[in-house]
Design a protein around this motif. Structure first.
Motif, PDB file in Angstrom:
ATOM      1  N   UNK A 188      77.791 -28.908  47.714  1.00 12.44           N
ATOM      2  CA  UNK A 188      77.509 -28.266  46.437  1.00 12.44           C
ATOM      3  C   UNK A 188      78.863 -27.272  46.091  1.00 12.44           C
ATOM      4  N   UNK A 189      79.367 -26.793  47.301  1.00 16.78           N
ATOM      5  CA  UNK A 189      80.542 -25.709  47.100  1.00 16.78           C
ATOM      6  C   UNK A 189      81.894 -26.593  46.543  1.00 16.78           C
ATOM      7  N   UNK A 190      81.899 -27.848  47.293  1.00 10.39           N
ATOM      8  CA  UNK A 190      82.931 -28.918  46.828  1.00 10.39           C
ATOM      9  C   UNK A 190      82.725 -29.189  45.466  1.00 10.39           C
ATOM     10  N   UNK A 191      81.598 -29.429  45.001  1.00 16.62           N
ATOM     11  CA  UNK A 191      81.447 -29.980  43.488  1.00 16.62           C
ATOM     12  C   UNK A 191      81.734 -28.930  42.631  1.00 16.62           C
ATOM     13  N   UNK A 192      81.364 -27.617  43.138  1.00 12.14           N
ATOM     14  CA  UNK A 192      81.531 -26.278  42.223  1.00 12.14           C
ATOM     15  C   UNK A 192      83.136 -25.941  42.152  1.00 12.14           C
ATOM     16  N   UNK A 193      83.786 -26.371  43.213  1.00 10.02           N
ATOM     17  CA  UNK A 193      85.166 -26.040  42.939  1.00 10.02           C
ATOM     18  C   UNK A 193      85.948 -26.503  41.998  1.00 10.02           C
ATOM     19  N   UNK A 194      86.574 -25.468  41.012  1.00  9.37           N
ATOM     20  CA  UNK A 194      87.162 -25.987  39.654  1.00  9.37           C
ATOM     21  C   UNK A 194      86.577 -26.129  38.456  1.00  9.37           C
ATOM     22  N   UNK A 195      85.096 -25.768  38.864  1.00  7.10           N
ATOM     23  CA  UNK A 195      84.178 -25.750  37.691  1.00  7.10           C
ATOM     24  C   UNK A 195      84.229 -24.550  36.943  1.00  7.10           C
ATOM     25  N   UNK A 196      83.883 -24.238  35.679  1.00 11.70           N
ATOM     26  CA  UNK A 196      83.763 -23.292  34.840  1.00 11.70           C
ATOM     27  C   UNK A 196      82.413 -23.055  34.428  1.00 11.70           C
ATOM     28  N   UNK A 197      81.856 -21.714  34.783  1.00 11.05           N
ATOM     29  CA  UNK A 197      80.423 -21.204  34.353  1.00 11.05           C
ATOM     30  C   UNK A 197      80.477 -20.382  33.311  1.00 11.05           C
TER      31      UNK A 197
END
Length: 391
Positions: free
Chosen positions: A27-36
C-alpha cells in the motif's frame, strides 16, 4: 533539528512496536508519488497550521503530496461528491480524504459513496482507544468507513477563585443558577456548542435514553423531551438576562467569564481552558469540569469517498494522522490542543510519557456520553427555537 529527530524516533518506535499488515508495504508503494486532496474545515489557524505540518511529514516520509482544500463547511465537499455520483463519475473524484462526521457522514454512507472496511486495517488502529465512540458516529455504525483522528467533549468552564464548588449534575446546575442569578447562560442554538449543551441536558434528564439512539419518532418526541423543557422552564428565569437573550457563541461566553459577567462558560475542547490561560485570557485558577455521570463527547473522523483517485495514499495519510507522533503534536496546547484518540496504556513508555505531558492541567476528566442519533440535532433545535427563540 531536535524536533525532526524526535519525530523520526517516534515514527521508528511506533513502527517497530507492532507488526504491520502483510499488505502495508504494498500500500505504501502504491501511495508513493500520489496526491491526496484533503478537504477539511479551514476555520481555525491552529488547525490549518497543524495540517500544513502533516503535509510536510507525509511528503518527507511517504512521498505523498497533500493538497489541502479548506472548507467553511464539510457540506460543500459532500455536495460535490453527491454531484459527481449523479454525473456518473465513479473514479478519479475530486476528493480523496474528507474530514467529516455526523449528518454528512450518514448522507454519504447511505448513498454508498464511501469506501468501507478499511479504517481498522491500518497499523496505527492498534493504538486507538476503543472505549471512545470510534466505531459509531452519532449513534450510527461506522463499519470501517471512517478513521478517527481526534476527539472532543463538551465541558463547562469555571474559576475556582470565584466559585467555591462547581455544579456536577443538571440538578446542581439549576441550584447554582438560583444561587447566582444572572451569572449563568449557554450559547444560543443553533450554535453548535449551544445545541450540544441542550443535547447534554436531554441525555441526563430524559426518562427514555434509548430513544435517543434512533431518529426522533413524532409519536413519542414530546414524551421523550418533556423533562428537558420542564428543566429549561425552571432554569431560564435565573439565567443571564433572565433567559430572554443568550450569548451568540462560546467565545463570547469566555470573554464574559473573564469580565466576571458570567461565572461559567462552555467549550467542546477540554484543552481550551489551557489555551485561554496561556493567552492570559483567563486566570490560572480556571478549570474545565463536567457532570459526574459524564459529558457529551464525540470523535472526529476522516473518510475516503468511493470514487477517490488516490485511495492508497489517502489510507496512508489517515494512518499517519492516527500515529503517536501526529497525535502527540496535535494534543500539545501550543500547537492545537486537540485531544487524542489513542489509548496511552497501549503505547511504550517514551510515547506514553510524551502524550501524558499534553493532558491539560486544567482538566478534570469525566466519562464520555455518546451523542444522540444525528437526526436529533435538527429536531431539538427546531423545538428549542419554537419555545424560546422569540423571547
Amino acid at each position: 533539528m531536535r524536533l525532526c529527530s524526535l519525530f523520526l524516533s517516534l515514527i521508528t518506535l511506533s513502527a517497530n512496536v507492532f507488526a504491520q499488515p502483510a499488505n502495508w508495504n504494498d500500500l505504501r508503494q502504491q501511495a508513493n508519488g500520489q496526491t491526496v486532496y484533503f478537504n477539511a474545515w479551514g476555520g481555525d489557524p491552529a488547525v490549518n497550521s497543524y495540517l500544513d505540518w502533516a503535509g510536510v511529514q507525509v511528503k518527507e516520509h511517504y512521498g505523498i503530496t497533500l493538497k489541502m482544500v479548506r472548507l467553511a463547511d464539510a457540506a460543500e465537499a459532500v455536495k460535490r461528491i453527491l454531484n459527481e455520483s449523479a454525473a456518473g463519475r465513479k473514479t478519479s473524484g475530486s476528493v480523496d480524504l474528507l474530514w467529516v462526521n455526523g449528518e454528512n457522514f450518514h448522507a454519504l454512507k447511505r448513498a454508498g459513496l464511501l469506501a468501507e472496511d478499511w479504517a481498522e486495517t491500518l497499523p496505527n488502529w492498534r493504538y486507538v482507544d476503543v472505549q471512545k465512540p470510534v466505531r459509531e458516529d452519532f449513534s450510527q455504525p461506522v463499519d470501517g468507513a471512517e478513521a478517527p483522528w481526534g476527539s472532543a467533549q463538551l465541558m463547562l468552564i469555571g474559576d475556582k477563585q470565584r466559585s467555591t464548588s462547581f455544579p456536577r449534575s443538571a440538578e446542581a446546575l439549576l441550584t447554582f443558577a438560583k444561587e447566582h442569578p444572572g451569572k449563568v447562560s449557554y450559547p444560543r442554538p443553533p450554535d453548535f456548542t449551544g445545541t450540544a449543551f441542550i443535547e447534554q441536558l436531554l441525555i441526563v434528564l430524559t426518562d427514555d435514553p434509548q430513544a435517543l439512539r434512533q431518529p426522533p419518532d413524532p409519536a413519542t418526541f414530546d414524551k421523550v423531551t418533556a423533562p428537558l423543557w420542564r428543566y429549561l422552564d425552571q432554569l431560564h428565569p435565573y439565567l443571564w438576562r433572565a433567559g430572554k437573550a443568550f450569548p451568540p457563541t462560546p467565545a463570547r461566553m469566555d470573554r464574559m467569564l473573564a469580565d466576571s459577567e458570567l461565572l461559567l462558560s462552555v467549550t467542546f475542547n477540554p484543552a481550551h481552558v489551557d489555551n485561554l490561560i496561556a493567552r492570559h485570557q483567563l486566570p490560572a485558577t480556571a478549570r474545565a469540569f463536567g457532570f459526574e455521570r459524564g459529558m457529551l463527547g464525540n470523535v472526529h473522523f476522516v473518510a475516503i469517498p468511493a470514487n477517490a483517485k488516490s485511495k492508497a495514499a489517502a489510507m496512508v495519510v489517515a494512518n499517519f494522522l492516527m500515529s503517536p507522533a501526529a497525535q502527540i503534536r496535535k494534543a500539545d496546547p501550543a500547537v492545537w490542543g486537540d485531544p487524542t484518540i489513542l489509548d496511552a496504556k497501549l503505547l511504550p513508555a517514551p510515547l506514553n510519557h510524551q502524550l501524558a505531558e499534553h493532558v491539560p492541567d486544567s482538566l478534570e476528566p469525566v466519562p464520555f456520553l455518546a451523542e444522540p442519533h444525528a437526526a436529533w440535532v435538527a429536531a431539538i433545535e427546531k423545538a428549542w427555537l419554537t419555545r424560546y427563540g422569540s423571547r
